[in-house]
Design a protein around this motif. Sequence first.
Motif: not given
Length: 486
Positions: A70-90
């Motif tokens: 409805r509002y276009g939020h990006v959904v990130i499944e935390g279980a699918d990424y490594a910690e370094r990848e989540l930091a780059r995404i953030a």
Amino acid sequence: MTVSVDMGSDERGAPVTMDLEELLATRLLVQGNSGSGKSHLLRRLLEKSAGQVQQVVIDPEGDFVTLSERYGHVVIEGADYAERELARIAARLREHRASVVLSLEGLEAEGQMRCAAGFLNALFDAPREHWYPALVVVDEAQLFAPTTGGEVAEEVRRASLSAMTNLMCRGRKRGLAGVIATQRLAKLAKNVAAEASNFLMGRTFLDIDMARAADLLGMERRQAESIRDLARGTFMALGPAVSRRPITVRIGTVETQARSGSPKLVPLPQADSVDLQSLLDVTPDAAPTLPMTFDPRPRRVPADELLSDIEAPAQTTSAPSLPDRNEEEVEAVYAEVLRAIVTDDESSGRPAAVLFQDFQVRCRMAGIAKPALDLAAFSRRLSCARAGIFDPHAEEWASVLALAGGLPDDMLGAFLLVAKAARDGAPCPSDIAIANTYGTSSIGRVKRLIGYIEGRDLFVTRTDMGGKRSITIPHLGWTTAPAEAA
């Protein structure tokens, strides 16, 4: 610019609004027992402020992912990424001011805390030029800022608590406005809760939580007892962003729904007790009756028969000559014999020298008088077979064997096992599978083995926040699918 968010209505039906700019500066704490309507309140706030400010939702149950449609939020499944990848995404999210829902649904408590801590720290550490205003909504905040460690590692608890403290205490200067919701104030770290200046208190029954709520609202204990009587979806509000005096607000409707709703009663199946009993009855399997068709006593051999057998001359027969085999037939026999050896459960713990004797006997039985393999060559063929490769001379494995040429013979099987999975895009082999191929039962030796191969630049190991491991062979461009390492 003043932006007012319509949260609902008060007891007289007048609209109750929340000043978004004031909220960004003073933060918000939402408290209420399970079923009080906290998630509904957060959803109302997110929907009404969507498009006005960047939104970051830390969602432990995956309830807010429906905002994306409805509002276009990006959904990130935390279980699918490594910690370094989540930091780059953030960091990228802060740069481009995209609203996001970080779903932690597929993680255990410790994994959720580690994932949230890394993500929040990356938001906090963004460059100054990216310090845009953002609402950071953390549902079930007591999971990420607990008063005690519980069953998680102390290192993980400290990291998560530090990230939540930075969000609530120091996040304002970086544009981060914490909006935290909790079921139990008594389980939420005090230094995290105390930094909020706006409060929405829902239905609460436990005395210890009511005492904390009364302390935060500046109410007497007798007044705070009215929190017990609040209806579902009704909150007592106080703070510079909503009201200077405590008021009661009924949260308005929302346009999106959570994937998991409250349980509803449904009619039971209409059937009498006899029919239900027939559904539950399980007839035990009747054990077969085996008739005694043999005489348990040993047969008595007559003396004459025994003497004649002893006196009869032994018949000598010459062993038949074995037929000649061409190279392809010999390789086929080797593959079949090795397949039989590695599928034998007892062979995994036996040394190569013992299995080499078994190999020679089996080859003799298959018609090959003397195998052309010596012990060293057999050890390498055994390693290949344990990895599921029974024809190492095939062209498809030439580059892999050449790449592994510098590894010791006992490590070859583990390397080929991973290489085979990477080539096929199959899940990464588990530590137990690698241990069986390596000829050990020690998981510690397996970890040192992987570390050694990685140190030779033959492996690149990646572990996501869900604990799933994948291994890349960079020289070949092959990568396994993520899988549990255990």
